[in-house]
Design an enzyme around this catalytic site. Structure first.
Site, short mmCIF file in Angstrom:
data_model
loop_
_atom_site.label_atom_id
_atom_site.label_comp_id
_atom_site.label_asym_id
_atom_site.label_seq_id
_atom_site.Cartn_x
_atom_site.Cartn_y
_atom_site.Cartn_z
CE LYS A 1 -1.58 2.06 -12.96
NZ LYS A 1 -1.82 2.12 -11.65
CG ASN A 2 0.15 -0.49 -8.30
OD1 ASN A 2 -0.45 0.41 -8.85
ND2 ASN A 2 -0.50 -1.69 -7.94
NE ARG B 1 -6.50 5.67 -4.23
CZ ARG B 1 -7.40 6.44 -3.64
NH1 ARG B 1 -8.23 7.29 -4.08
NH2 ARG B 1 -7.53 6.34 -2.35
CG ASP C 1 -8.48 1.77 -12.57
OD1 ASP C 1 -8.47 2.42 -13.88
OD2 ASP C 1 -7.60 1.11 -12.39
CG ASP D 1 -4.61 -4.08 -9.23
OD1 ASP D 1 -5.73 -3.37 -9.17
OD2 ASP D 1 -3.60 -3.49 -9.16
CG MET E 1 -10.28 -4.97 -1.28
SD MET E 1 -8.62 -4.73 -1.77
CE MET E 1 -8.19 -2.84 -1.17
#
Length: 435
Positions: free
Chosen positions: A22-23, A97, A121, A319, A341
């Site tokens: 995904k990223n 995002r 998110d 994640d 984070m």
């Protein structure tokens, strides 16, 4: 609003192939804006966030052609920058995002860009400072529209410079690299993120004609070129989804083989699950997890409780901490989960506690999990998915729980996981999507 109905408590069995990352997909899709030539990208996950970004690209004028499942050709030949000034873009850009990463390519190629306050998110503060300071250092002028809540970026041309990033932000690193690829002169980025997603983006850009060195390190050198061309690129398997399947196999005592995982790009992820006591075996480029009735968390060398925390690559991706928290609930032993984070990511543990898990939320960043060692099962419950990773973690918990669970707001899960209910049913899961 759709929901999942799950009958848990049964082991699963079978093989699964992870979706594309995904990223990485969100980054390389934005890179299509850097050239007027055709760019073919394979192994694109057809998930909510990616579909949303592709719609933004199409509204900008990018021609999108589907060749096969997960295989698309893009051409950003005739771009309509007026879309950036519309209410439609303000709405679309706030959905995910990943939309922030169109700013770098547009600024570099057209001298104009917009940076919306992003959606995605709700896991805590996610600043845009690193993006903005990077663009400003390269020569961009920045105006903030208070009413519309987004930044206008303009530049006659970008000029390379030495940049020391105040944090190793993945999206900011990607944005700055893409902008620098068409800037004049040499840009040096220190404290750059170096995740496999960034490495893949750099390799793609180099095949397009960019001049990027230092790939895989936190010191990236980009020598700007006048134009970039087209090429073909294949997205890596999603490391977070791979971790999700490992966690699912462990907590449900299932026998699962995960195929074609690209072991060399998993970093310490297999090692972290092994520290949790989970046996997994490398078979060629597959991961095999046998059915395990019990898994014992390893203690540190001084017999202290194991602490698992996130860190920039090659550390553990944040994640996976939600998934590791769920896995720990049925382990033998205890573990401290430290989410450094994001200050809201562990707030989903109250749902696990309602299901019967033994968890102490120490503060917004730390949770101590006392494993039940499968001696006491989690209970089915009515759940709500707050974000992608908490959502899949609650789904994994529900599949291990005795009784019936209902998960609402599953659109959050669909944002990051492709056809998750269908793929789980192929493994024998009793899961139904209720529209």
């Amino acid at each position: 609003m759709a929901s999942f109905k799950i009958e848990g408590g049964s082991p699963l069995k079978g093989e699964i192939k992870p979706q594309g990352a995904k990223n990485e997909a969100l980054q390389v899709l934005c890179a299509v804006l850097l050239t007027s030539d055709k760019l073919r990208i394979k192994n694109i996950p057809e998930i909510g966030d990616v579909k949303c970004l592709m719609q933004i690209l199409q509204h900008l004028g990018v021609v999108v052609k589907k060749n096969d499942i997960g295989d698309f050709t893009f051409q950003a030949k005739n771009i309509c920058l007026e879309y950036l000034n519309t209410k439609k873009f303000r709405k679309d850009g706030k959905c995910i995002r990943g939309s922030v990463m169109i700013a770098g390519p547009l600024l570099a190629r057209f001298g104009k860009g917009c940076l919306p306050i992003p959606g995605g998110d709700r896991i805590g503060r996610r600043r845009l400072d690193v993006h903005l300071r990077g663009f400003e250092s390269l020569g961009s002028h920045i105006d903030y529209n208070i009413e519309n809540q987004y930044f206008y970026l303009t530049s006659k041309y970008l000029k390379g410079k030495f940049l020391l990033l105040e944090e190793a932000s993945i999206t900011a690193t990607a944005n700055i690299i893409m902008a620098a690829s068409l800037a004049k002169g040499k840009t040096t980025i220190y404290n750059a993120a170096c995740e496999p997603y960034i490495q893949q983006l750099c390799r793609l850009l180099n095949r397009m004609g960019a001049k990027i060195k230092g790939i895989g390190s936190n010191l990236i050198h980009v020598t700007g070129v006048t134009e970039l061309g087209g090429c073909t690129h294949t997205i890596l398997p999603d490391m977070v989804e791979i971790g999700s399947w490992i966690g699912l196999a462990a907590i449900t005592s299932s026998e699962i083989k995960i195929r074609n995982v690209s072991w060399k790009n998993l970093g310490i992820i297999p090692n972290i699950f092994q520290k949790m006591g989970i046996f997994l075996e490398k078979k060629n480029d597959d991961i095999y997890i046998p059915s395990q009735k019990s898994y014992q968390i390893k203690k540190l060398l001084n017999n202290a409780i194991l602490t698992i925390s996130d860190a920039p690559w090659p550390g553990l991706t944040p994640d996976l901490l939600s998934i590791l928290t769920v896995v720990a609930t049925q382990a033998k032993g205890s573990v401290l989960i430290h989410q450094k984070m994001f200050e809201s990511r562990l707030f989903f543990v109250d749902k696990l506690i309602e299901m019967g898990a033994q968890i102490i939320l120490c503060d917004p960043h730390r949770a101590t999990v006392i494993g039940l060692n499968h001696q006491s099962s989690l209970r089915g419950s009515l759940l709500n998915s707050p974000d992608i990773r908490a959502g899949i973690s609650l789904l994994i918990a529900a599949l291990s729980a005795k009784g019936t669970s209902r998960i609402k707001n599953i659109e959050q899960i669909d944002r990051g996981y492709e056809n998750i209910d269908q793929r789980l049913r192929l493994l024998g899961a009793n899961i139904v999507r209720i529209e």
